[in-house]
Design a protein around this motif. Structure first.
Motif: not given
Ligand SMILES: [Zn+2]
Length: 166
Positions: A81-99
Motif C-alpha cells: 500500500l505504501a508503494r502505491e503511495g498510500r500511508k498505511p498504519i498497521v494496527v497491532s499490539d504485538d511488539y515484534a510486529v511494531q518493531n
C-alpha cells in the motif's frame, strides 16, 4: 481484538490469514462480514516481493521467529500500500510486529493499549569494534564487516502514532 472497521474514517485492509483466524469468533467475524460487504474492509494478499522484504527485515531485526504468517502478511500488505503511495498504519499490539513496522518505515498503532505513547529508538553498533551507526541504514559494520547489533537509545513520543477511534 474488538476493532470495528465501520467506526474508523479510513479505508481498512486486512489479509486472508487474519480473517481466517477470526472465523470461529462470532463478534469479530460478524464485523468482518459486515465491513467487507459494505466495502469498508478490503481483504487483500500481499505481493511475494513485499513478503520477502518483511521476512528479510525481520531476520535482520531478530524478530522473525515470533512473526506469524498473518503478521508477516499484514506488514507486507502495508508495504504494498505504501508503494502505491498510500500511508498505511498497521494496527497491532504485538511488539515484534511494531518493531518490524519501524524497521520497514511503516506507521503502526497499538489497539489494546490505546496506542503506543513511547517507542524505542534503536541505535546500531558493531559488537566487534564498537563503532556506532545511529541511523540504522547499515546492516554490517563498514570497518570490520561484522553484523551490527541494536539497543534502545532512548524512548520518545511515538511519531508514527495516530489518534483514531479505539
Ligand atoms: Zn566493526
Amino acid at each position: 481484538m474488538g476493532l470495528d472497521p465501520l467506526g474508523l474514517e479510513f479505508e481498512i485492509y486486512s489479509v486472508p490469514e487474519v480473517t481466517e483466524e477470526l472465523k470461529d469468533q462470532a463478534g469479530p467475524s460478524y464485523r468482518v462480514a459486515i465491513s467487507t460487504s459494505s466495502g469498508k474492509l478490503k481483504i487483500q494478499s500481499p505481493t511475494a516481493q513485499s513478503l520477502k522484504q518483511v521476512r528479510d527485515k525481520a531476520k535482520v531485526l531478530g524478530d522473525r521467529v515470533v512473526l506469524s504468517d498473518a503478521d508477516t502478511s499484514v506488514l507486507a500488505l502495508a508495504l504494498d500500500l505504501a508503494r502505491e503511495g498510500r500511508k498505511p498504519i498497521v494496527v497491532s499490539d504485538d511488539y515484534a510486529v511494531q518493531n518490524v513496522a519501524e524497521g520497514i518505515d511503516i506507521a503502526y498503532q497499538a489497539l489494546a493499549t490505546l496506542g503506543i505513547r513511547q517507542k524505542f529508538e534503536w541505535t546500531y553498533y558493531c559488537p566487534a569494534c564498537f563503532r556506532r551507526y545511529p541511523g540504522g541504514e547499515q546492516e554490517v559494520c563498514q570497518v570490520c564487516g561484522t553484523k551490527l547489533k541494536r539497543k534502545p537509545l532512548r524512548k520518545q513520543a511515538a511519531r508514527n502514532r495516530y489518534s483514531g477511534k479505539n
